[in-house]
Design a protein around this motif. Structure first.
Motif, mmCIF file in Angstrom:
data_model
loop_
_atom_site.group_PDB
_atom_site.id
_atom_site.type_symbol
_atom_site.label_atom_id
_atom_site.label_comp_id
_atom_site.label_asym_id
_atom_site.label_seq_id
_atom_site.Cartn_x
_atom_site.Cartn_y
_atom_site.Cartn_z
ATOM 1 N N GLU A 23 -5.396 -63.590 54.132
ATOM 2 C CA GLU A 23 -4.319 -62.596 54.149
ATOM 3 C C GLU A 23 -4.446 -61.657 52.965
ATOM 4 O O GLU A 23 -4.192 -60.447 53.074
ATOM 5 N N TRP A 24 -4.831 -62.210 51.824
ATOM 6 C CA TRP A 24 -5.006 -61.365 50.638
ATOM 7 C C TRP A 24 -6.116 -60.345 50.865
ATOM 8 O O TRP A 24 -5.953 -59.161 50.561
ATOM 9 N N ASP A 25 -7.231 -60.805 51.405
ATOM 10 C CA ASP A 25 -8.353 -59.898 51.635
ATOM 11 C C ASP A 25 -7.996 -58.810 52.649
ATOM 12 O O ASP A 25 -8.411 -57.657 52.514
ATOM 13 N N THR A 80 6.177 -33.382 44.257
ATOM 14 C CA THR A 80 7.585 -33.226 43.849
ATOM 15 C C THR A 80 8.368 -34.535 43.901
ATOM 16 O O THR A 80 9.459 -34.625 43.338
ATOM 17 N N LYS A 81 7.833 -35.558 44.552
ATOM 18 C CA LYS A 81 8.529 -36.845 44.653
ATOM 19 C C LYS A 81 7.906 -37.916 43.772
ATOM 20 O O LYS A 81 8.555 -38.904 43.417
ATOM 21 N N GLY A 82 6.631 -37.741 43.444
ATOM 22 C CA GLY A 82 5.941 -38.731 42.644
ATOM 23 C C GLY A 82 5.318 -39.819 43.502
ATOM 24 O O GLY A 82 5.028 -39.618 44.691
ATOM 25 N N ILE A 83 5.129 -40.995 42.929
ATOM 26 C CA ILE A 83 4.514 -42.127 43.627
ATOM 27 C C ILE A 83 5.621 -42.936 44.295
ATOM 28 O O ILE A 83 6.513 -43.463 43.622
ATOM 29 N N VAL A 84 5.565 -43.011 45.618
ATOM 30 C CA VAL A 84 6.668 -43.592 46.403
ATOM 31 C C VAL A 84 6.274 -44.910 47.080
ATOM 32 O O VAL A 84 7.061 -45.477 47.830
ATOM 33 N N ALA A 85 5.063 -45.375 46.852
ATOM 34 C CA ALA A 85 4.610 -46.645 47.420
ATOM 35 C C ALA A 85 3.494 -47.176 46.543
ATOM 36 O O ALA A 85 2.785 -46.400 45.888
ATOM 37 N N GLY A 86 3.335 -48.493 46.526
ATOM 38 C CA GLY A 86 2.290 -49.040 45.676
ATOM 39 C C GLY A 86 2.072 -50.521 45.890
ATOM 40 O O GLY A 86 2.715 -51.170 46.723
ATOM 41 N N SER A 87 1.130 -51.064 45.118
ATOM 42 C CA SER A 87 0.839 -52.495 45.103
ATOM 43 C C SER A 87 0.520 -52.877 43.658
ATOM 44 O O SER A 87 0.032 -52.046 42.886
ATOM 45 N N TYR A 88 0.796 -54.118 43.318
ATOM 46 C CA TYR A 88 0.586 -54.581 41.941
ATOM 47 C C TYR A 88 -0.167 -55.901 41.958
ATOM 48 O O TYR A 88 0.297 -56.929 41.471
ATOM 49 N N ASP A 89 -1.378 -55.857 42.514
ATOM 50 C CA ASP A 89 -2.179 -57.074 42.658
ATOM 51 C C ASP A 89 -2.477 -57.727 41.314
ATOM 52 O O ASP A 89 -2.544 -58.954 41.218
ATOM 53 N N GLY A 93 -7.228 -64.401 29.492
ATOM 54 C CA GLY A 93 -6.192 -64.742 28.541
ATOM 55 C C GLY A 93 -4.916 -63.946 28.695
ATOM 56 O O GLY A 93 -3.867 -64.339 28.192
ATOM 57 N N TYR A 94 -5.010 -62.832 29.414
ATOM 58 C CA TYR A 94 -3.839 -61.977 29.547
ATOM 59 C C TYR A 94 -4.000 -61.098 30.786
ATOM 60 O O TYR A 94 -5.080 -61.013 31.361
ATOM 61 N N TYR A 95 -2.930 -60.439 31.179
ATOM 62 C CA TYR A 95 -2.977 -59.555 32.343
ATOM 63 C C TYR A 95 -3.893 -58.358 32.060
ATOM 64 O O TYR A 95 -3.836 -57.756 30.993
ATOM 65 N N ASP A 96 -4.714 -58.017 33.046
ATOM 66 C CA ASP A 96 -5.552 -56.823 32.970
ATOM 67 C C ASP A 96 -4.969 -55.782 33.921
ATOM 68 O O ASP A 96 -5.008 -55.948 35.145
ATOM 69 N N CYS A 97 -4.438 -54.712 33.364
ATOM 70 C CA CYS A 97 -3.768 -53.693 34.185
ATOM 71 C C CYS A 97 -4.675 -52.506 34.486
ATOM 72 O O CYS A 97 -4.194 -51.419 34.791
ATOM 73 N N SER A 98 -5.995 -52.700 34.431
ATOM 74 C CA SER A 98 -6.924 -51.586 34.648
ATOM 75 C C SER A 98 -6.723 -50.905 35.993
ATOM 76 O O SER A 98 -6.908 -49.695 36.118
ATOM 77 N N ALA A 99 -6.348 -51.671 37.020
ATOM 78 C CA ALA A 99 -6.110 -51.074 38.336
ATOM 79 C C ALA A 99 -4.688 -50.559 38.468
ATOM 80 O O ALA A 99 -4.401 -49.732 39.339
#
Length: 332
Positions: A310-312, A274-283, A258-264
Motif C-alpha cells: 500500500e505504501w509503494d 494565489t492559493k498556495g499549496i493545497v494538498a500534500g504528503s509527509y512521508d 538519528g533524526y528526521y530527514d526533511c529533504s523531501a
C-alpha cells in the motif's frame, strides 16, 4: 623492539582518547549552538507584503490514521526583480497526544519574563528575506512557531518550514531544488523510475520512499538530482469555484538514522496560483521514524497503518491529502 611496540600501542590509545574528546567537544558545541538560540516565529494573520492562506488536512485517506495537519502559505507576489515566493509552514501532530498546539503558560520561560516580552524581542518576522536567503529550502523544528488566539499564546508541537520560488514561464535552464516550474516538461513518478533504472542498471536505490528498497542513497549523483518535478495539471473544486492546480513530486533521498530527514518535505503536492499549496504528503514524518522515536511510540497510536504494498502504491500513484474544502475534479 618490544619497547617500541609498547610505545606505539600507547600512542594509539592516546590518539583514540583524543579523537573521542574532540568528537564530544564538537557535539557539545553544536548542542549549545542549537539549543542556546531561540527563534520564535509568531504566526501572523495578514501582512502588508504577502498574502496568507491556511488549510487543514487529515491523514485518514493517505495513511489510514487519525491525525490532523495545519498548513499556512505566505505568498509573496512576483516583482520586477523577483518571482513569486511561497513560504509553506506545516504544523504536524505529536503522535503521542495527537495535538498540534500546546498553550503557553507564564512559567514557560521559567517565570523570568512574560511570554509576550520574550517572543516580541526574540521573534522572527515573516518577510521576503526569510522566504529567500535566510533559511534552508526545508527545515524541521528549526523554529518555535507561536500563535496568539484571544490573548492566549500557543506553541506548535512540530513545524516544517519550506520555501518555494514559482517559475510560471518556460525557461531555458531547468528548475532546481526549491523552484516550481509551472510549464516545465511533465514527468510522473512511474516514468521517472523506468528512466532511472535504465540509467542506473546497477540497481542504486530510488531517491523515493519505497518500502521495497529501503532508503538507499545514490552516492554517484547525491543531491545534484534533487528537485521538484511537475507531474500533471489538475482541476480542483472549492465551493462554487474551479481552480487549475499543478501537481509536483519531490526527488530527494531520505535518511533517518538519528533524526528526521526533511529533504523531501511536503513530498507530493498541488500548488494553485494565489492559493498556495493545497494538498500534500509527509512521508518523511509518517513513514520513516528514527529509531528513538519508534521506541517512544510503542503504546501510542501508529503514524500509519499501511502495508508495504500500500505504501509503494501511494508513491507510484502519487496519492496525497487534499485540504478541506477542495475536491479533485479532473486530471488534465
Amino acid at each position: 623492539m618490544r619497547r617500541k611496540m609498547d610505545w606505539i600501542t600507547k600512542m594509539e590509545k592516546v590518539r583514540a582518547v583524543v579523537r573521542k574528546i574532540c568528537a564530544l567537544s564538537i557535539f557539545i558545541c553544536l548542542f549549545i549552538s542549537v539549543n542556546g538560540q531561540h527563534n520564535y516565529l509568531l504566526l501572523p494573520t495578514e501582512g502588508g507584503d504577502f498574502k496568507v492562506t491556511s488549510y487543514k488536512l487529515h491523514t485518514g485517506s493517505l495513511y489510514k490514521s487519525d491525525f490532523d495537519i495545519e498548513t499556512y502559505n505566505f505568498i509573496f507576489p512576483n516583482k520586477i526583480d523577483a518571482n513569486e515566493q511561497v513560504l509553506l509552514l506545516s504544523i504536524l501532530p505529536d503522535f503521542s497526544t495527537g495535538e498540534l498546539w500546546q498553550e503557553i503558560t507564564e512559567n514557560w520561560f521559567d517565570g523570568k519574563e512574560n511570554v509576550s516580552a520574550v517572543i516580541e524581542r526574540e521573534g522572527v518576522e515573516i518577510n521576503p528575506y526569510l522566504a529567500r536567503e535566510r533559511m534552508n529550502p526545508k527545515s524541521f523544528r528549526a523554529f518555535t512557531v507561536v500563535k496568539k488566539v484571544s490573548g492566549r499564546y500557543y506553541v506548535a508541537k512540530n513545524c516544517l518550514l519550506e520555501r518555494f520560488q514559482i517559475k510560471p514561464d518556460k525557461t531555458l535552464i531547468p528548475t532546481y531544488y526549491g523552484q516550481l516550474g509551472l510549464n516545465e516538461h511533465r514527468k510522473n513518478i512511474r516514468t521517472f523510475c523506468e528512466e532511472y533504472q535504465a540509467v542506473y542498471p546497477q540497481n542504486i536505490g530510488y531517491p523515493l520512499p519505497f518500502s521495497r528498497n529501503g532508503w538507499e542513497y545514490n552516492s554517484i549523483d547525491g543531491a545534484r538530482i534533487w528537485k521538484e518535478f511537475l507531474s500533471k495539471k489538475v482541476l480542483l473544486n472549492s465551493k462554487s469555484d474551479v481552480f487549475e492546480g499543478n501537481q509536483f513530486w519531490t526527488c530527494a533521498t531520505l535518511h533517518s538514522y538519528g533524526y528526521y530527514d526533511c529533504s523531501a518535505g511536503v513530498g507530493r503536492f498541488i500548488y494553485v496560483p494565489t492559493k498556495g499549496i493545497v494538498a500534500g504528503s509527509y512521508d518523511f514524518y509518517f513513514r520513516n521514524l528514527p529509531q528513538a522515536f519508534r521506541e517512544s511510540l510503542n503504546n501510542h497510536p501508529k503514524p500509519h497503518h499501511l502495508s508495504d504494498e500500500e505504501w509503494d502504491q501511494n508513491v507510484l500513484n502519487e496519492n496525497l491529502m487534499l485540504a478541506e474544502g477542495f475536491t479533485l475534479r479532473q486530471v488534465k
